[in-house]
Design a protein around this motif. Sequence first.
Motif, short mmCIF file in Angstrom:
data_model
loop_
_atom_site.label_atom_id
_atom_site.label_comp_id
_atom_site.label_asym_id
_atom_site.label_seq_id
_atom_site.Cartn_x
_atom_site.Cartn_y
_atom_site.Cartn_z
N LEU A 1 0.83 -1.20 0.00
CA LEU A 1 0.00 0.00 0.00
C LEU A 1 0.87 1.25 0.00
CD1 LEU A 1 -2.80 -1.01 2.52
CD2 LEU A 1 -2.74 -1.32 0.04
N LYS A 2 1.98 1.22 0.71
CA LYS A 2 2.89 2.36 0.70
C LYS A 2 3.47 2.57 -0.69
CE LYS A 2 4.55 2.64 5.47
NZ LYS A 2 5.74 2.53 6.34
N LEU A 3 3.90 1.49 -1.33
CA LEU A 3 4.46 1.61 -2.68
C LEU A 3 3.45 2.24 -3.64
CD1 LEU A 3 6.27 -1.84 -3.12
CD2 LEU A 3 7.35 0.40 -2.77
N MET A 4 2.22 1.75 -3.60
CA MET A 4 1.19 2.24 -4.51
C MET A 4 0.81 3.68 -4.21
SD MET A 4 -1.19 -1.19 -4.59
CE MET A 4 -2.48 -0.45 -5.61
N THR A 5 0.73 4.02 -2.92
CA THR A 5 0.34 5.37 -2.53
C THR A 5 1.40 6.39 -2.93
OG1 THR A 5 -0.93 4.49 -0.67
CG2 THR A 5 -0.38 6.81 -0.60
N GLU B 1 8.90 15.30 -19.07
CA GLU B 1 9.92 16.19 -18.50
C GLU B 1 9.52 16.68 -17.11
OE1 GLU B 1 12.88 16.82 -19.62
OE2 GLU B 1 12.59 15.59 -21.42
N ASP B 2 8.24 16.72 -16.82
CA ASP B 2 7.78 17.18 -15.50
C ASP B 2 8.17 16.22 -14.39
OD1 ASP B 2 6.59 19.34 -16.75
OD2 ASP B 2 4.58 18.44 -16.80
N TYR B 3 8.57 15.00 -14.77
CA TYR B 3 8.84 13.96 -13.78
C TYR B 3 10.28 13.44 -13.85
CZ TYR B 3 3.77 14.03 -13.70
OH TYR B 3 2.45 14.43 -13.61
N HIS B 4 11.17 14.22 -14.47
CA HIS B 4 12.52 13.71 -14.75
C HIS B 4 13.31 13.36 -13.49
CE1 HIS B 4 13.34 18.04 -14.13
NE2 HIS B 4 14.51 17.63 -13.70
N ASP B 5 12.92 13.90 -12.34
CA ASP B 5 13.62 13.58 -11.10
C ASP B 5 13.37 12.15 -10.64
OD1 ASP B 5 14.70 16.11 -10.90
OD2 ASP B 5 13.14 16.86 -9.55
N TYR B 6 12.36 11.49 -11.21
CA TYR B 6 11.94 10.19 -10.69
C TYR B 6 12.26 9.02 -11.61
CZ TYR B 6 9.31 13.17 -7.51
OH TYR B 6 8.96 14.11 -6.57
N GLN C 1 12.55 1.76 -9.25
CA GLN C 1 11.43 1.06 -8.63
C GLN C 1 10.34 0.80 -9.67
OE1 GLN C 1 11.38 3.82 -4.74
NE2 GLN C 1 9.92 2.11 -4.62
N SER C 2 9.90 -0.44 -9.76
CA SER C 2 8.87 -0.74 -10.75
C SER C 2 7.53 -0.12 -10.37
CB SER C 2 8.72 -2.25 -10.94
OG SER C 2 8.39 -2.88 -9.72
N SER C 3 7.28 0.12 -9.08
CA SER C 3 6.04 0.79 -8.69
C SER C 3 5.98 2.19 -9.29
CB SER C 3 5.93 0.87 -7.17
OG SER C 3 7.08 1.48 -6.60
N ILE C 4 7.09 2.91 -9.24
CA ILE C 4 7.14 4.26 -9.79
C ILE C 4 7.14 4.22 -11.32
CG2 ILE C 4 8.58 6.33 -9.98
CD1 ILE C 4 9.39 5.87 -7.07
N GLU D 1 1.14 9.36 -5.76
CA GLU D 1 1.38 10.77 -5.42
C GLU D 1 2.41 11.39 -6.36
OE1 GLU D 1 2.67 13.50 -1.55
OE2 GLU D 1 2.51 11.32 -1.38
N ILE D 2 3.46 10.66 -6.67
CA ILE D 2 4.50 11.17 -7.56
C ILE D 2 3.92 11.50 -8.94
CG2 ILE D 2 6.54 10.48 -8.90
CD1 ILE D 2 7.50 9.01 -6.36
#
Length: 243
Positions: A63-67, A201-206, A169-172, A71-72
């Motif tokens: 649940l933490k991984l999915m949450t 590009e809005d998510y390049h940090d992840y 991380q495959s969740s991300i 959010e990201i």
Amino acid sequence: MENRIYSKNINIESTHISLKSDINIDLTQLIKKERRIIQNTINSNPLFAGYKPVPIISDETILKLMTVAGEISDTGPMSSVAGSISEVCLNYLISKGSRFSIVENGGDIALKTNRKVVIGVYAGDSSFSYNIGFKIKPRPHGYGICTSSSAGPSKSFGKTDATIVFSRQSSISDSLATCIGNYGVGDCDDDIVHNALTHAEDYHDYYDGVMVIKGEILGKTGHIPSLVKTSSKSYLGELFEIE
């Protein structure tokens, strides 16, 4: 028998795991447990199955991984359900001493490798399907490669034939593939690829890198593994050629 790789397929309702690992462990009960946790959470909190992020509501790892992934990517937790299950399975295998495991769940992969592997690409009717793959270098820690598309088991609201995200991380990776793929819209293939990559590009940090395919157009941002030609008729999550 040090180099022996065990292959298994595990099908539990909507979860379809293709596993290759250097240890012979049955993941069926683990997967059933994680699915039960998710379903019980949805029953008690229907917002968990929605399209918006929700607060962390439990200490359960899945649940933490999915949450966090939801959010990201500013999507709901269920956008990462397949990748999160793959990640939990991989972490379990690692805890049992695995040095080589690839867990694929409907095109969403969590892996740890001590050798090079080639993972093939499926992108609907695009000519890239079955003909290209990624050469993955040894990854001593967990890694995620996930796909969202308008074809195949992982659906998208966009029009890309494949939106593939690489991260630790495959969740991300799963959640971002869903999010980025949703923006793959436009009047022509060029626009579809461009719009998806622009949003990425809005998510390049992840993530490490993103590749988007539509028809005969292929584009990428960030760092992706080397592309190679493949001869086997297989797709992302099924072609594991070990070098």
